[in-house]
Scaffold this active site. Structure first.
Site, PDB file in Angstrom:
ATOM      1  N   ILE A   1       3.029  15.168   7.327  1.00 38.30           N
ATOM      2  CA  ILE A   1       3.610  15.200   5.964  1.00 38.30           C
ATOM      3  C   ILE A   1       4.597  16.248   5.374  1.00 38.30           C
ATOM      4  O   ILE A   1       5.622  16.340   5.140  1.00 38.30           O
ATOM      5  CB  ILE A   1       2.719  14.878   4.903  1.00 38.30           C
ATOM      6  N   GLY A   2       3.780  17.485   5.700  1.00 36.99           N
ATOM      7  CA  GLY A   2       4.626  18.735   5.330  1.00 36.99           C
ATOM      8  C   GLY A   2       5.985  19.072   6.029  1.00 36.99           C
ATOM      9  O   GLY A   2       6.923  19.295   5.413  1.00 36.99           O
TER      10      GLY A   2
ATOM     11  N   GLY B   1       0.566  -1.093  -0.120  1.00 41.38           N
ATOM     12  CA  GLY B   1       0.122  -0.074   0.228  1.00 41.38           C
ATOM     13  C   GLY B   1       0.754   1.112   0.123  1.00 41.38           C
ATOM     14  O   GLY B   1       2.064   1.345  -0.228  1.00 41.38           O
TER      15      GLY B   1
ATOM     16  N   GLY C   1      -7.533   1.755   2.411  1.00 41.67           N
ATOM     17  CA  GLY C   1      -6.520   3.150   2.767  1.00 41.67           C
ATOM     18  C   GLY C   1      -7.183   4.746   2.296  1.00 41.67           C
ATOM     19  O   GLY C   1      -8.437   4.809   2.466  1.00 41.67           O
TER      20      GLY C   1
ATOM     21  N   HIS D   1      21.800   3.613  32.639  1.00 40.20           N
ATOM     22  CA  HIS D   1      22.552   4.954  32.856  1.00 40.20           C
ATOM     23  C   HIS D   1      23.853   4.445  31.783  1.00 40.20           C
ATOM     24  O   HIS D   1      24.564   3.346  31.977  1.00 40.20           O
ATOM     25  CB  HIS D   1      22.680   5.312  33.896  1.00 40.20           C
TER      26      HIS D   1
ATOM     27  N   GLY E   1       1.127  19.913   8.857  1.00 41.46           N
ATOM     28  CA  GLY E   1       1.061  18.739   9.386  1.00 41.46           C
ATOM     29  C   GLY E   1       2.043  17.658   9.507  1.00 41.46           C
ATOM     30  O   GLY E   1       3.176  18.239   9.157  1.00 41.46           O
TER      31      GLY E   1
HETATM   32  P1  NAI Z   1      -2.581  16.590   8.297  1.00 42.05           P
HETATM   33  O1  NAI Z   1      -3.910  16.452   8.609  1.00 42.05           O
HETATM   34  O2  NAI Z   1      -1.665  16.250   9.333  1.00 42.05           O
HETATM   35  O3  NAI Z   1      -2.076  18.238   8.119  1.00 42.05           O
HETATM   36  C1  NAI Z   1      -2.757  19.079   7.202  1.00 42.05           C
HETATM   37  C2  NAI Z   1      -2.536  20.482   7.449  1.00 42.05           C
HETATM   38  O4  NAI Z   1      -3.127  21.307   6.491  1.00 42.05           O
HETATM   39  C3  NAI Z   1      -3.673  21.127   8.769  1.00 42.05           C
HETATM   40  O5  NAI Z   1      -2.620  21.484   9.734  1.00 42.05           O
HETATM   41  C4  NAI Z   1      -4.323  21.849   8.206  1.00 42.05           C
HETATM   42  O6  NAI Z   1      -4.718  22.768   9.035  1.00 42.05           O
HETATM   43  C5  NAI Z   1      -3.719  22.455   6.764  1.00 42.05           C
HETATM   44  N1  NAI Z   1      -4.541  22.988   5.872  1.00 42.05           N
HETATM   45  C6  NAI Z   1      -5.603  22.546   5.305  1.00 42.05           C
HETATM   46  N2  NAI Z   1      -6.118  23.563   4.490  1.00 42.05           N
HETATM   47  C7  NAI Z   1      -5.348  24.569   4.182  1.00 42.05           C
HETATM   48  C8  NAI Z   1      -5.263  25.548   3.438  1.00 42.05           C
HETATM   49  N3  NAI Z   1      -6.033  25.902   2.599  1.00 42.05           N
HETATM   50  N4  NAI Z   1      -4.301  26.455   3.551  1.00 42.05           N
HETATM   51  C9  NAI Z   1      -3.320  26.346   4.706  1.00 42.05           C
HETATM   52  N5  NAI Z   1      -3.076  25.199   5.246  1.00 42.05           N
HETATM   53  C10 NAI Z   1      -4.223  24.363   5.108  1.00 42.05           C
HETATM   54  O7  NAI Z   1      -2.305  16.054   7.097  1.00 42.05           O
HETATM   55  P2  NAI Z   1      -1.007  15.439   6.283  1.00 42.05           P
HETATM   56  O8  NAI Z   1       0.228  16.207   6.760  1.00 42.05           O
HETATM   57  O9  NAI Z   1      -1.244  15.638   4.600  1.00 42.05           O
HETATM   58  O10 NAI Z   1      -0.948  14.001   6.498  1.00 42.05           O
HETATM   59  C11 NAI Z   1      -2.190  13.243   6.229  1.00 42.05           C
HETATM   60  C12 NAI Z   1      -2.291  12.096   7.127  1.00 42.05           C
HETATM   61  O11 NAI Z   1      -1.128  11.097   6.990  1.00 42.05           O
HETATM   62  C13 NAI Z   1      -2.499  12.340   8.556  1.00 42.05           C
HETATM   63  O12 NAI Z   1      -3.582  11.783   9.148  1.00 42.05           O
HETATM   64  C14 NAI Z   1      -1.168  12.118   9.088  1.00 42.05           C
HETATM   65  O13 NAI Z   1      -1.318  11.632  10.509  1.00 42.05           O
HETATM   66  C15 NAI Z   1      -0.551  10.841   8.165  1.00 42.05           C
HETATM   67  N6  NAI Z   1       0.955  10.685   8.389  1.00 42.05           N
HETATM   68  C16 NAI Z   1       1.476  10.300   9.339  1.00 42.05           C
HETATM   69  C17 NAI Z   1       2.630  10.331   9.599  1.00 42.05           C
HETATM   70  C18 NAI Z   1       3.222   9.960  10.747  1.00 42.05           C
HETATM   71  O14 NAI Z   1       2.694   9.251  11.714  1.00 42.05           O
HETATM   72  N7  NAI Z   1       4.632  10.112  10.918  1.00 42.05           N
HETATM   73  C19 NAI Z   1       3.533  10.527   8.387  1.00 42.05           C
HETATM   74  C20 NAI Z   1       2.663  11.085   7.044  1.00 42.05           C
HETATM   75  C21 NAI Z   1       1.327  11.050   7.133  1.00 42.05           C
END
Ligand code: NAI
Length: 470
Positions: free
Chosen positions: A188-189, A41, A146, A449, A186
């Site tokens: 990914i960013g 996936g 997914g 430690h 968030g």
């Molecule tokens: P996210 O939901 O974590 O963050 C997206 C962000 O985009 C939010 O803070 C939101 O306020 C902002 N946003 C939305 N519309 C906007 C706009 N018009 N202008 C400016 N900002 C805006 O989503 P993300 O980072 O894309 O991740 C997707 C999913 O994948 C999440 O559920 C995340 O938990 C999961 N993921 C988890 C990882 C990890 O656990 N290490 C790694 C990558 C993804």
């Protein structure tokens, strides 16, 4: 001729493939339908695994450039071979997806290549790439399809995966962009922004909320933002992106203050759209099969992963809850147990979450903000890595560990760690919380430690009574 299975799973991501292995281990005749050329996936092919390969490699590059000298290692200015780095990422993916194929064989799971469609209880149609169709009969069906990139709500964006990219394209760039604009602060960013910042890009994050990592403990998020600022990240918070357009060889991003005010446009070589993901149900035939979705397009399930149609279950990103691979995996195990007549269960109060940046951010349980909102009286213990001997020896003194425990009975309600290795350290807190442990339990557990984990123990000591080393 049709074949009858005990379970047919649609989707071979962490939810689907783990479910398949568990079901097979429990003696169920199992098949997995997968339309991608390889198993695993999004996570294994274009998500968690390749991003971690790039995060690790880029972190090593940055360390070599900025930190080795302080340790007495002189390497001059490290040279980036992006092609080789991307090849490392591809090899990592190949090894992992190959591993799933091996496990399927080992567990006698039938992997069926093609696009699955639910015809109703007990029947899944699979369309192969050449258009031929077969129908699989199944006592149980598990939807584990997914999620997919959601795009920016209300803003049409042409993601070409070259100039305007999702996480997929951001893992394939063939040159380091001079200016990378990330829409969405968030997970990914910040992870993929970190990769390219370390490799030399100027990174600007435009985020709608007033904070990065919305939902994370506020104190952690604020300190983490300051650290990323020191790494060269620029943040435009409280800023709503209203347009992303191609311009010349790059693109422009237009945003306006959420609270009102003049719009602004910035230019970028590459724009990363990281504004969330949406459940993937396209072409699955769910409406025709009578499987009900909720108001956010997720497959509606009860506490036992049962959909509205008996014999059809759903798990992972396609149902409610955090979109995390490990949540999907645990649901895969639980639903396999349920289908085998056992009592499968996932404790949603103890699902760790890790941001694999530098330093890492890890948390489990509730944040201070959630405890306040729920009116729960709590105690806080905090310990900075700057007071930890091992962290000093490693020059990794940024960040802190924080333990939140109930005032009433000292039970640990949340643990948040910002610092090197946080993603590994969080699990002692998860185990403790799974057993309903207290801050005193954690504080009285002997920790080796010198280890970074002693900071978690010290934070627990602080919540229970007083830390020793500060
Ligand atoms: P996210 O939901 O974590 O963050 C997206 C962000 O985009 C939010 O803070 C939101 O306020 C902002 N946003 C939305 N519309 C906007 C706009 N018009 N202008 C400016 N900002 C805006 O989503 P993300 O980072 O894309 O991740 C997707 C999913 O994948 C999440 O559920 C995340 O938990 C999961 N993921 C988890 C990882 C990890 O656990 N290490 C790694 C990558 C993804």
């Amino acid at each position: 001729m049709s074949t009858t299975y005990d379970v047919v799973i649609i989707g071979s991501g962490p939810g689907g493939y783990v479910c398949a292995i568990k079901a097979a281990q429990l003696g169920l005749r199992t098949a997995v339908v997968e339309k991608r050329a390889t198993y695993g996936g999004t996570c294994l092919n274009i998500g968690c695994i390749p991003s971690k390969a790039m995060l690790h490699a880029s972190e090593m590059f940055a360390e070599a450039g900025h930190s080795f000298a302080a340790l007495g290692i002189s390497v001059g200015s490290p040279k980036l071979d992006l092609k080789a780095m991307l090849a490392h990422k591809d090899a990592t993916v190949a090894a992992n997806v190959g591993g799933v194929a091996f496990l399927f064989k080992k567990n006698k799971i039938d992997g069926i290549r093609g696009t699955g469609r639910v015809l109703g209880a007990g029947m899944v149609a699979v369309t192969a790439e050449d258009g031929s169709e077969q129908v699989l009969e199944a006592r149980n069906i598990v939807i584990a399809t997914g999620s997919d990139v959601a795009g920016i709500p209300g803003v049409p964006v042409d993601i070409d995966e070259k100039v305007i990219v999702s996480s997929t394209g951001a893992l394939e760039l063939d040159r380091v962009p001079e200016h990378l604009v990330v829409v969405g602060g968030g997970v990914i960013g910040l992870e993929l922004g970190s990769v390219w910042a370390r490799l030399g890009s100027r990174v600007t994050v435009v985020e709608y909320l007033d904070t990065i990592l919305g939902g994370m403990d506020g104190e952690v998020a604020r300190q983490f933002q300051r650290m990323l600022g020191k790494q060269g990240f620029a943040f435009r918070l409280g800023a709503k992106v209203t347009a992303v357009a191609k311009a010349g060889s790059g693109a422009t991003v237009t945003f306006e203050p959420v609270k009102g005010g003049a719009a602004e446009t910035v230019s970028a070589d590459v724009v990363l759209i990281a504004t969330g993901r949406k459940p993937y149900t396209d072409g699955l035939g769910l409406a025709e099969a009578g499987v009900v979705l909720d108001e956010r397009g997720r497959v509606r399930t009860d506490g036992h992963y049962r959909t509205s149609v008996p014999g059809i279950y759903a798990i992972g990103d396609v149902i409610a809850g955090p979109m995390l691979a490990h949540k999907a995996e645990d649901e895969g195990v639980a639903v396999a147990e349920i289908m085998a007549g056992q009592a499968g269960h996932v404790n949603y109060g103890v699902i760790p979450s890790v941001v694999y940046t530098s330093p890492e951010v890890a948390s489990v349980g509730r944040t201070e903000e959630q405890l306040k909102a729920d009116g729960i009286a709590y105690k806080v213990g905090k310990f900075p890595f700057s007071a930890n001997g091992r962290a000093r020896a490693m020059l990794q003194t940024d960040g802190f560990a924080k333990v939140l425990a109930a005032k009433e009975d000292d039970r640990v309600l949340g643990v948040h760690i910002l610092g090197f290795g946080a993603g590994e350290m969080i699990h002692e807190a998860a185990v403790l919380m799974e057993f309903g442990g207290s801050a005193e339990d954690l504080a009285r557990t002997c920790h080796a430690h010198p280890t970074l984990s002693e900071s978690v123990k010290e934070a627990a000591l602080g919540a229970f009574f007083k830390s020793i080393h500060i």
